[in-house]
Write a protein that holds these residues in place. Structure first.
Motif, PDB file in Angstrom:
ATOM      1  N   ILE A  29      -0.579  74.948  26.442  1.00 34.92           N
ATOM      2  CA  ILE A  29       0.070  74.456  27.725  1.00 34.92           C
ATOM      3  C   ILE A  29       1.546  75.119  27.538  1.00 34.92           C
ATOM      4  N   ALA A  30       2.038  75.786  28.222  1.00 34.93           N
ATOM      5  CA  ALA A  30       3.301  76.514  28.314  1.00 34.93           C
ATOM      6  C   ALA A  30       4.475  75.476  28.889  1.00 34.93           C
ATOM      7  N   VAL A  31       5.338  75.193  27.765  1.00 34.28           N
ATOM      8  CA  VAL A  31       6.588  74.564  28.614  1.00 34.28           C
ATOM      9  C   VAL A  31       7.706  75.533  28.598  1.00 34.28           C
ATOM     10  N   SER A  32       8.505  75.592  29.694  1.00 29.54           N
ATOM     11  CA  SER A  32       9.546  76.382  29.840  1.00 29.54           C
ATOM     12  C   SER A  32      10.512  75.972  28.813  1.00 29.54           C
ATOM     13  N   SER A  33      11.252  76.895  28.287  1.00 26.78           N
ATOM     14  CA  SER A  33      12.392  76.771  27.424  1.00 26.78           C
ATOM     15  C   SER A  33      13.606  76.050  28.234  1.00 26.78           C
ATOM     16  N   LYS A  34      13.603  76.069  29.719  1.00 25.96           N
ATOM     17  CA  LYS A  34      14.574  75.657  30.303  1.00 25.96           C
ATOM     18  C   LYS A  34      14.383  73.996  30.780  1.00 25.96           C
ATOM     19  N   GLU A  35      13.225  73.490  30.331  1.00 26.86           N
ATOM     20  CA  GLU A  35      12.653  72.233  30.932  1.00 26.86           C
ATOM     21  C   GLU A  35      12.224  71.460  29.528  1.00 26.86           C
ATOM     22  N   SER A  36      12.623  70.005  29.470  1.00 27.90           N
ATOM     23  CA  SER A  36      12.317  69.264  28.524  1.00 27.90           C
ATOM     24  C   SER A  36      10.917  68.786  28.947  1.00 27.90           C
ATOM     25  N   PRO A  37      10.094  68.373  27.955  1.00 27.70           N
ATOM     26  CA  PRO A  37       8.777  67.926  28.321  1.00 27.70           C
ATOM     27  C   PRO A  37       8.660  66.936  29.426  1.00 27.70           C
ATOM     28  N   LYS A  38       9.521  66.106  29.518  1.00 27.24           N
ATOM     29  CA  LYS A  38       9.636  65.094  30.597  1.00 27.24           C
ATOM     30  C   LYS A  38       9.942  65.712  31.946  1.00 27.24           C
ATOM     31  N   GLN A  39      10.814  66.912  32.079  1.00 20.29           N
ATOM     32  CA  GLN A  39      11.258  67.661  33.267  1.00 20.29           C
ATOM     33  C   GLN A  39       9.787  68.619  33.383  1.00 20.29           C
ATOM     34  N   PHE A  40       8.803  69.053  32.422  1.00 24.30           N
ATOM     35  CA  PHE A  40       7.891  69.622  32.580  1.00 24.30           C
ATOM     36  C   PHE A  40       6.771  68.971  33.620  1.00 24.30           C
ATOM     37  N   MET A  41       6.664  67.722  33.061  1.00 20.43           N
ATOM     38  CA  MET A  41       5.736  66.958  33.637  1.00 20.43           C
ATOM     39  C   MET A  41       6.281  66.319  35.130  1.00 20.43           C
ATOM     40  N   ASP A  42       7.589  66.127  35.207  1.00 14.30           N
ATOM     41  CA  ASP A  42       7.986  65.982  36.628  1.00 14.30           C
ATOM     42  C   ASP A  42       7.934  67.274  37.440  1.00 14.30           C
ATOM     43  N   SER A  43       8.043  68.256  37.078  1.00 18.11           N
ATOM     44  CA  SER A  43       7.739  69.624  38.043  1.00 18.11           C
ATOM     45  C   SER A  43       6.423  69.825  38.269  1.00 18.11           C
ATOM     46  N   SER A  44       5.583  69.435  37.165  1.00 12.60           N
ATOM     47  CA  SER A  44       3.758  69.432  37.431  1.00 12.60           C
ATOM     48  C   SER A  44       3.634  68.620  38.679  1.00 12.60           C
ATOM     49  N   ILE A  45       4.104  67.299  38.543  1.00 13.95           N
ATOM     50  CA  ILE A  45       3.930  66.348  39.640  1.00 13.95           C
ATOM     51  C   ILE A  45       4.255  66.781  41.044  1.00 13.95           C
ATOM     52  N   ILE A  46       5.580  67.335  41.079  1.00  9.06           N
ATOM     53  CA  ILE A  46       6.252  67.654  42.103  1.00  9.06           C
ATOM     54  C   ILE A  46       5.266  69.011  42.767  1.00  9.06           C
ATOM     55  N   THR A  47       4.872  69.817  41.967  1.00 11.52           N
ATOM     56  CA  THR A  47       4.038  70.914  42.486  1.00 11.52           C
ATOM     57  C   THR A  47       2.823  70.489  43.035  1.00 11.52           C
ATOM     58  N   ALA A  48       2.062  69.679  42.421  1.00  8.28           N
ATOM     59  CA  ALA A  48       0.930  69.200  42.813  1.00  8.28           C
ATOM     60  C   ALA A  48       0.968  68.293  44.166  1.00  8.28           C
ATOM     61  N   SER A  49       2.469  67.631  44.346  1.00  8.23           N
ATOM     62  CA  SER A  49       2.447  66.988  45.502  1.00  8.23           C
ATOM     63  C   SER A  49       2.757  68.069  46.664  1.00  8.23           C
ATOM     64  N   VAL A  50       3.275  68.989  46.405  1.00  7.03           N
ATOM     65  CA  VAL A  50       3.689  69.921  47.601  1.00  7.03           C
ATOM     66  C   VAL A  50       2.318  70.516  47.777  1.00  7.03           C
ATOM     67  N   LYS A  51       1.655  70.795  46.875  1.00  2.00           N
ATOM     68  CA  LYS A  51       0.031  71.674  47.344  1.00  2.00           C
ATOM     69  C   LYS A  51      -0.613  70.723  48.211  1.00  2.00           C
ATOM     70  N   ALA A  52      -0.725  69.550  47.695  1.00  2.00           N
ATOM     71  CA  ALA A  52      -1.506  68.447  48.479  1.00  2.00           C
ATOM     72  C   ALA A  52      -1.125  68.241  49.853  1.00  2.00           C
ATOM     73  N   ARG A  53       0.430  68.237  50.233  1.00  3.03           N
ATOM     74  CA  ARG A  53       0.846  68.152  51.349  1.00  3.03           C
ATOM     75  C   ARG A  53       0.603  69.415  52.191  1.00  3.03           C
ATOM     76  N   LEU A  54       0.899  70.580  51.515  1.00  2.00           N
ATOM     77  CA  LEU A  54       0.204  71.805  52.530  1.00  2.00           C
ATOM     78  C   LEU A  54      -1.051  71.756  52.738  1.00  2.00           C
ATOM     79  N   ALA A  55      -2.005  71.479  51.826  1.00  2.00           N
ATOM     80  CA  ALA A  55      -3.156  71.455  52.244  1.00  2.00           C
ATOM     81  C   ALA A  55      -3.612  70.524  53.155  1.00  2.00           C
TER      82      ALA A  55
END
Length: 100
Positions: free
Chosen positions: A20-46
């Motif tokens: 699992i790649a974690v950006s050096s610009k994000e903490s692990p919590k921010q990475f998880m938050d970003s993953s949740i946001i990504t999944a939400s946007v993808k679901a709403r687009l679909a």
């Protein structure tokens, strides 16, 4: 045999976990938050009429969304951007969708 399979499964999980790649610009919590946001946007687009057949890529970094891919017209591009903007947690949208 069950113990061997359990050990193989555990070893696989541990090895894949390191992939699992974690950006050096994000903490692990921010990475998880970003993953949740990504999944939400993808679901709403679909789930949005007129966008469900499009192949739109969504990337998130610290609340900023990057949309890329192809749309058939400007309206689809605009609607995709609006869907992303109105998703909880999104702070900024960069809409790089190309109209064909």
């Amino acid at each position: 045999m069950k113990k061997v399979m359990a050990l193989v499964g555990l070893a696989s999980v541990l090895l894949l976990n390191g992939c699992i790649a974690v950006s050096s610009k994000e903490s692990p919590k921010q990475f998880m938050d970003s993953s949740i946001i990504t999944a939400s946007v993808k679901a709403r687009l679909a789930g949005t009429a007129g966008l469900e057949t499009l192949s739109i890529n969504v990337s998130t970094l610290s609340g900023a969304i990057l949309l890329s891919g192809f749309a058939q017209n400007e309206e689809q591009k605009r609607v995709a951007g609006r869907v992303a903007e109105t998703t909880e947690g999104v702070q900024k949208v960069i809409n790089n969708i190309v109209v064909q």
